[in-house]
Design a protein around this motif. Structure first.
Motif, PDB file in Angstrom:
ATOM      1  N   ARG A 152       0.839  -1.209   0.000  1.00 51.70           N
ATOM      2  CA  ARG A 152       0.000   0.000   0.000  1.00 51.70           C
ATOM      3  C   ARG A 152       0.870   1.253   0.000  1.00 51.70           C
ATOM      4  O   ARG A 152       0.551   2.251  -0.665  1.00 51.70           O
ATOM      5  CB  ARG A 152      -0.936  -0.005   1.216  1.00 51.70           C
ATOM      6  CG  ARG A 152      -2.107  -0.963   1.085  1.00 51.70           C
ATOM      7  CD  ARG A 152      -3.202  -0.628   2.086  1.00 51.70           C
ATOM      8  NE  ARG A 152      -2.774  -0.828   3.464  1.00 51.70           N
ATOM      9  CZ  ARG A 152      -2.927  -1.956   4.133  1.00 51.70           C
ATOM     10  NH1 ARG A 152      -3.494  -3.011   3.545  1.00 51.70           N
ATOM     11  NH2 ARG A 152      -2.527  -2.057   5.386  1.00 51.70           N
ATOM     12  N   LYS A 161       2.635   1.709  -3.474  1.00 53.78           N
ATOM     13  CA  LYS A 161       1.760   2.291  -4.492  1.00 53.78           C
ATOM     14  C   LYS A 161       1.748   3.816  -4.413  1.00 53.78           C
ATOM     15  O   LYS A 161       1.570   4.499  -5.429  1.00 53.78           O
ATOM     16  CB  LYS A 161       0.340   1.747  -4.347  1.00 53.78           C
ATOM     17  CG  LYS A 161       0.201   0.282  -4.723  1.00 53.78           C
ATOM     18  CD  LYS A 161      -1.239  -0.185  -4.666  1.00 53.78           C
ATOM     19  CE  LYS A 161      -2.062   0.402  -5.793  1.00 53.78           C
ATOM     20  NZ  LYS A 161      -3.428  -0.181  -5.840  1.00 53.78           N
ATOM     21  N   ALA A 163      -3.507  -6.313  -4.024  1.00 61.51           N
ATOM     22  CA  ALA A 163      -3.125  -4.913  -3.844  1.00 61.51           C
ATOM     23  C   ALA A 163      -3.210  -4.122  -5.145  1.00 61.51           C
ATOM     24  O   ALA A 163      -2.917  -2.921  -5.164  1.00 61.51           O
ATOM     25  CB  ALA A 163      -1.711  -4.826  -3.277  1.00 61.51           C
TER      26      ALA A 163
END
Length: 265
Positions: free
Chosen positions: A125, A128, A212
């Motif tokens: 996360r 990204k 994800a």
């Protein structure tokens, strides 16, 4: 663009143990960028490489040499370059700086259970948020979090044995072998046991990547050719590379040593 194969870089050893998260596989990435600039005649943006590493398996001197080698290689090619090593053992999200839009961000990330690092889903996360062009996943063959614990541990043990056998066959000196046992094998076994206890459920790292929002990047023919070229420079029989799906995997005899794959989000 080839981002997955470890090329025969002039800055790194051709030993199979040189397939490291911060090793010369990025030289081919830099060369491809330089080639595209030459054919397109456009200025290149800043390339920022963020390498996630473990303090248990990466000595500060190694990281310093990696930074110097890659920075010099990029300078020789006329590519603006920045290298940043982020410790997974003392991870702070503040160390990650999002892309400004006028730069290329690449990430190198080891995958698998870890007793020291945050869960992989948490790391992804944050990755990204960097807006990476490519994420290179390094799987050292020891992690099978999707299996029951007993099979997971056995898989890790066998993987370590394959690595030790390959080092013996390569005739590595005793001092280097001792360091590899201390900084690679020991942390790997510890993570196989303690890291698995942190896992809520049995899920493979590839499924975590997919959940994800990451998708694998198909391998190029050049990636396979570079890997084969590297092995030809290793004067030891028994090592070979195979393409498995979207990954390149290095084997000693029939034992998997490391697998490299590229992902985009």
């Amino acid at each position: 663009m080839d981002t997955t194969a470890p090329p025969a870089s002039p800055h790194r050893s051709t030993s199979p143990s040189s397939w490291r998260p911060t090793s010369g596989q990025w030289a081919s990435f830099l060369q491809e960028l330089a080639h595209r600039r030459g054919t397109g005649g456009v200025a290149l943006p800043l390339l920022k490489l963020t390498a996630f590493v473990s303090d248990a398996s990466h000595h500060p001197l190694e990281l310093h040499l990696t930074q110097d080698n890659l920075t010099q290689f990029a300078a020789d090619l006329g590519i603006p370059f920045e290298f940043n090593a982020v410790s997974l053992d003392a991870f702070s999200p503040a160390e990650l700086i999002s892309s400004t839009g006028d730069e290329i961000v690449a990430v190198s990330l080891p995958v698998g259970c870890s007793a020291r690092a945050p869960p992989l889903a948490v790391i992804l996360r944050l990755v990204k948020q960097l807006g990476p062009k490519i994420v290179v996943a390094m799987d050292y063959g020891a992690d099978r979090a999707d299996l029951p614990f007993s099979q997971h541990f056995l898989h890790c043990f066998q993987s370590c044995m394959f690595l030790l056998d390959s080092l013996d066959a390569a005739g590595i000196d005793a001092d280097s072998a001792c360091k590899i046992e201390k900084f690679l094998i020991q942390p790997r076994v510890e993570d196989a046991v303690l890291g698995r206890r942190k896992t809520d459920k049995a899920v493979s790292w590839r499924n975590v990547f997919a959940a994800a929002g990451f998708t694998p990047v198909p391998l190029s023919n050049l990636a396979e050719a570079q890997a084969d070229c590297l092995l030809k420079r290793v004067q030891v029989r028994g090592f070979h590379v195979e393409k498995r799906g979207v990954a390149l995997t290095l084997y000693w005899q029939r034992g998997e040593l490391v697998s490299v794959s590229a992902w985009r989000c």
